[in-house]
Design a protein around this motif. Structure first.
Motif, short mmCIF file in Angstrom:
data_model
loop_
_atom_site.label_atom_id
_atom_site.label_comp_id
_atom_site.label_asym_id
_atom_site.label_seq_id
_atom_site.Cartn_x
_atom_site.Cartn_y
_atom_site.Cartn_z
N VAL A 199 5.95 13.31 -4.95
CA VAL A 199 5.68 14.75 -4.89
C VAL A 199 6.37 15.48 -6.05
O VAL A 199 5.79 16.37 -6.67
CB VAL A 199 6.12 15.35 -3.53
CG1 VAL A 199 6.05 16.86 -3.55
CG2 VAL A 199 5.23 14.79 -2.42
N PHE A 200 7.58 15.05 -6.38
CA PHE A 200 8.30 15.67 -7.48
C PHE A 200 7.48 15.59 -8.78
O PHE A 200 7.38 16.55 -9.53
CB PHE A 200 9.66 14.99 -7.67
CG PHE A 200 10.49 15.60 -8.76
CD1 PHE A 200 11.28 16.72 -8.51
CD2 PHE A 200 10.46 15.08 -10.05
CE1 PHE A 200 12.02 17.29 -9.53
CE2 PHE A 200 11.19 15.65 -11.07
CZ PHE A 200 11.98 16.76 -10.81
N PHE A 235 12.36 8.45 2.88
CA PHE A 235 11.69 9.72 2.56
C PHE A 235 11.68 9.96 1.04
O PHE A 235 10.79 10.60 0.50
CB PHE A 235 12.41 10.85 3.29
CG PHE A 235 11.72 12.18 3.11
CD1 PHE A 235 10.44 12.39 3.64
CD2 PHE A 235 12.32 13.20 2.41
CE1 PHE A 235 9.79 13.60 3.47
CE2 PHE A 235 11.67 14.42 2.24
CZ PHE A 235 10.41 14.62 2.76
N ASP A 236 12.70 9.38 0.38
CA ASP A 236 12.81 9.47 -1.08
C ASP A 236 11.56 8.98 -1.79
O ASP A 236 11.21 9.45 -2.88
CB ASP A 236 13.98 8.60 -1.56
CG ASP A 236 15.27 9.39 -1.55
OD1 ASP A 236 15.24 10.53 -1.07
OD2 ASP A 236 16.29 8.84 -2.02
N VAL A 237 10.89 8.01 -1.16
CA VAL A 237 9.69 7.42 -1.79
C VAL A 237 8.60 8.49 -1.90
O VAL A 237 7.94 8.63 -2.95
CB VAL A 237 9.21 6.20 -0.97
CG1 VAL A 237 7.90 5.66 -1.51
CG2 VAL A 237 10.28 5.12 -0.96
N ALA A 259 16.36 6.39 -12.12
CA ALA A 259 17.74 6.41 -12.64
C ALA A 259 18.63 7.32 -11.79
O ALA A 259 19.82 7.07 -11.64
CB ALA A 259 17.73 6.89 -14.08
N PHE A 260 18.04 8.37 -11.24
CA PHE A 260 18.82 9.28 -10.39
C PHE A 260 18.76 8.90 -8.91
O PHE A 260 19.17 9.67 -8.05
CB PHE A 260 18.35 10.73 -10.58
CG PHE A 260 18.95 11.37 -11.80
CD1 PHE A 260 20.15 12.07 -11.71
CD2 PHE A 260 18.34 11.23 -13.03
CE1 PHE A 260 20.72 12.63 -12.85
CE2 PHE A 260 18.90 11.78 -14.17
CZ PHE A 260 20.10 12.49 -14.08
N GLY A 261 18.19 7.74 -8.66
CA GLY A 261 18.20 7.20 -7.30
C GLY A 261 17.22 7.86 -6.34
O GLY A 261 17.36 7.76 -5.12
N ILE A 262 16.21 8.55 -6.91
CA ILE A 262 15.19 9.14 -6.03
C ILE A 262 13.99 8.19 -6.01
O ILE A 262 13.25 8.08 -6.98
CB ILE A 262 14.76 10.54 -6.52
CG1 ILE A 262 15.99 11.45 -6.62
CG2 ILE A 262 13.71 11.14 -5.60
CD1 ILE A 262 15.75 12.76 -7.31
N GLY A 263 13.78 7.55 -4.92
CA GLY A 263 12.65 6.60 -4.80
C GLY A 263 13.05 5.25 -5.30
O GLY A 263 12.75 4.72 -6.29
N VAL A 287 0.85 -1.20 0.00
CA VAL A 287 0.00 0.00 0.00
C VAL A 287 0.89 1.26 0.00
O VAL A 287 0.68 2.18 -0.79
CB VAL A 287 -0.95 0.01 1.23
CG1 VAL A 287 -1.69 1.34 1.34
CG2 VAL A 287 -1.95 -1.14 1.12
N GLY A 288 1.90 1.29 0.85
CA GLY A 288 2.78 2.47 0.98
C GLY A 288 3.45 2.81 -0.33
O GLY A 288 3.32 3.94 -0.82
N TYR A 289 4.16 1.82 -0.93
CA TYR A 289 4.87 2.10 -2.18
C TYR A 289 3.90 2.53 -3.28
O TYR A 289 4.16 3.48 -4.02
CB TYR A 289 5.68 0.87 -2.64
CG TYR A 289 7.05 0.81 -2.01
CD1 TYR A 289 8.03 1.75 -2.36
CD2 TYR A 289 7.39 -0.18 -1.09
CE1 TYR A 289 9.29 1.71 -1.79
CE2 TYR A 289 8.65 -0.23 -0.51
CZ TYR A 289 9.60 0.72 -0.86
OH TYR A 289 10.83 0.69 -0.30
#
Lengths: 258, 256
Positions: free
Chosen positions: A198-199, A191-193, A254-258, A88-90
């Motif tokens: 949001v991004f 937090f990245d997730v 690819a940039f490692g965010i999430g 659910v979270g992801y």
């Protein structure tokens, strides 16, 4: 190349150019002119506060159905509902929160902006603004653009939490998962997730506001034209949100965010 | 010469609207441009105030070529000289009547304060014969009242030129005449230069000093009201008498 295909290509290139010019004018106006705070707050309220109920209901049920489906599926495989919080979270933070909120806002706000600006165009109110010393991009476009840009991320975070709450309700009441197990899985996320989701909403907000303003300002042909513009604003926004979502996700991962 | 339109050309896609239109408008006169539906009368007005740019040709207002104005501020300086009454009045739906009339004042006249703008709005509404309507929304007004409010909004910033786009279209004959009287009255009180487009000949004869006829993208005749009434030009003659017989052919059925 047959004539009609050539014409179609010219049309696509022309539209891309026009949209770029509109975005350029919007950004130029934001940087150069003073943003009318009252107009901006009115639009932010309309886009943000007024969307809370529908965004809330949508994400609550999405969270609930996610927990239900994943819970029963894992029960079939593992004989017990494992990883429901994680699933659910992801799903909510990275995809469903941002995408569904953007789609709800495209339907609610994109349509209303296109219809409002379209009606103003066909009744010559846009021309009247010019003759009264007011640039319609600054007076009408900028507050709507900024309103969407600032409110969609806020709405998404709100939708995320409602969705997680929906998942928690079903996990604890229906699937019998201890509350702490579900919540620990959520707390354990990076937090990245959340940032990943949001991004993306900033881009979605840009798509919804720009599309709605563009088709609104370009409306012609009376009431029928306004109807056509409204439909176009919603359909184009939704399709572009879904297409851009894939590429944005790939880019962020690819940039490692999430 | 107050306004000069020099050899204007304008196409919308394959549709050739203006094809070398030229016209001079003198200070203090009321010039009416007549012509059939869809012949480009409104397009011509939008060129005068800079809402549209010609493909070729020049629009000169008080000696300044406004087609060359690139900067928004230059264009607004030109538009400050104009008051525009739109065909459907084009009132802003979301604003009250008072705010509609005060709108231009707040934007075009930087030195006018809010309370002063409200006072001027009430004065201008009184000038067009409306009283105690400033709190109403445009949706609550009749067609004739909307035109009056549109007129009050057009004259609020005291422009040098007033432009009327079909001022009487869609109104009953009596209300039309009231609007005509109002235009003449404003002309006397404000001594402005007016440019109107219409295909209502009763209105054209009543309000104009001079009349010009636009046909196939060009001005085919300009003259005083009397000259137009007694013209020898068969095209103008057919139009002003409103006859289906003559050199201007309008198809009865589109497929003919």
């Amino acid at each position: 190349m047959p004539g009609y295909i050539k014409e179609r290509w010219f049309k696509i290139i022309e539209t891309t150019g026009d949209v770029t010019l509109l975005v350029g004018d919007l950004l130029k106006s934001i940087v150069r002119d003073k943003v009318d705070l009252n107009l901006f707050l009115a639009q932010a309220g309309r886009i943000g506060v007024d969307s809370l109920p529908v965004v809330g209901v949508t994400s609550l049920f999405v969270g609930m159905v996610l927990a239900l489906q994943s819970g029963y599926s894992f029960k079939n495989v593992f004989n017990e509902p494992l990883f429901v919080g994680t699933v659910v979270g992801y799903s909510i933070f990275k995809e469903l929160g941002p995408v569904l909120t953007a789609i709800v806002v495209a339907g609610r706000i994109g349509a209303s902006i296109a219809a409002e600006l379209g009606t103003m165009k066909v009744t010559e109110q846009i021309d009247a603004l010019y003759t009264l010393g007011t640039n319609p991009i600054r007076y009408l476009g900028v507050p709507r653009f900024l309103g969407a840009f600032l409110m969609l991320p806020v709405l998404t975070v709100y939708a995320d939490f409602i969705g997680i709450f929906g998942g928690w309700m079903i996990s604890t009441w229906k699937l019998g998962i201890p509350s702490m197990t579900y919540l620990d899985e959520i707390y354990g996320m990076d937090f990245d997730v959340i940032l990943h989701g949001v991004f993306k909403t900033f881009v979605f907000a840009g798509i919804v506001a720009t599309t709605a303003c563009y088709v609104g300002f370009r409306t012609y042909g009376g009431a029928e034209g306004v109807g056509r513009s409204t439909t176009k604003a919603v359909v184009v926004s939704m399709v572009m949100i879904l297409i851009s979502d894939y590429f944005l996700s790939a880019f962020l991962v690819a940039f490692g965010i999430g | 010469m107050a306004i000069q339109l020099c050899n204007l050309y304008k196409n919308f896609g394959p549709n050739k609207v203006l094809q070398g239109m030229s016209l001079d408008i003198q200070d203090g006169e009321t010039m009416t441009i007549i012509g059939g539906s869809g012949c480009g009368k409104s397009v011509c007005l939008k060129h005068i105030v800079g809402l549209l740019k010609p493909d070729k040709g020049e629009v000169i207002v008080d000696g300044i070529n406004i087609t060359a104005a690139e900067d928004e501020e230059d264009l607004f300086a030109v538009q400050n000289k104009f008051g525009f009454l739109f065909q459907g009045a084009a009132l802003f739906d979301s604003l009250s009547v008072g705010d509609n009339v005060a709108f231009g004042l707040r934007n075009l006249k930087k030195d006018v304060g809010d309370s002063q703008a409200r006072r001027i709005a009430r004065e201008k509404l009184a000038l067009v014969g409306l009283h105690d309507v400033d709190h109403l929304k445009p949706a609550e007004l009749s067609g004739g009242m909307k035109k009056r409010v549109g007129l009050a909004r057009a004259i609020a910033h005291e422009p040098k030129y007033i432009i009327y786009d079909e001022p009487t279209t869609g109104l009953d004959p009596i209300t039309s005449d009231v609007i005509n009287e109002l235009i003449i009255d404003l002309q006397k009180k404000l001594s402005v230069t007016s440019i109107a487009v219409t295909h209502d000949m009763v209105s054209a004869y009543k309000i104009s000093n001079r009349i010009a006829m636009l046909y196939e993208g060009k001005i085919i005749e300009v003259g005083t009201t009397q000259q137009i009434k007694t013209t020898g030009n068969p095209y103008v003659r057919q139009f002003v008498t409103g006859s289906s017989q003559g050199p201007i052919k309008v198809k009865l059925r589109e497929w003919e």
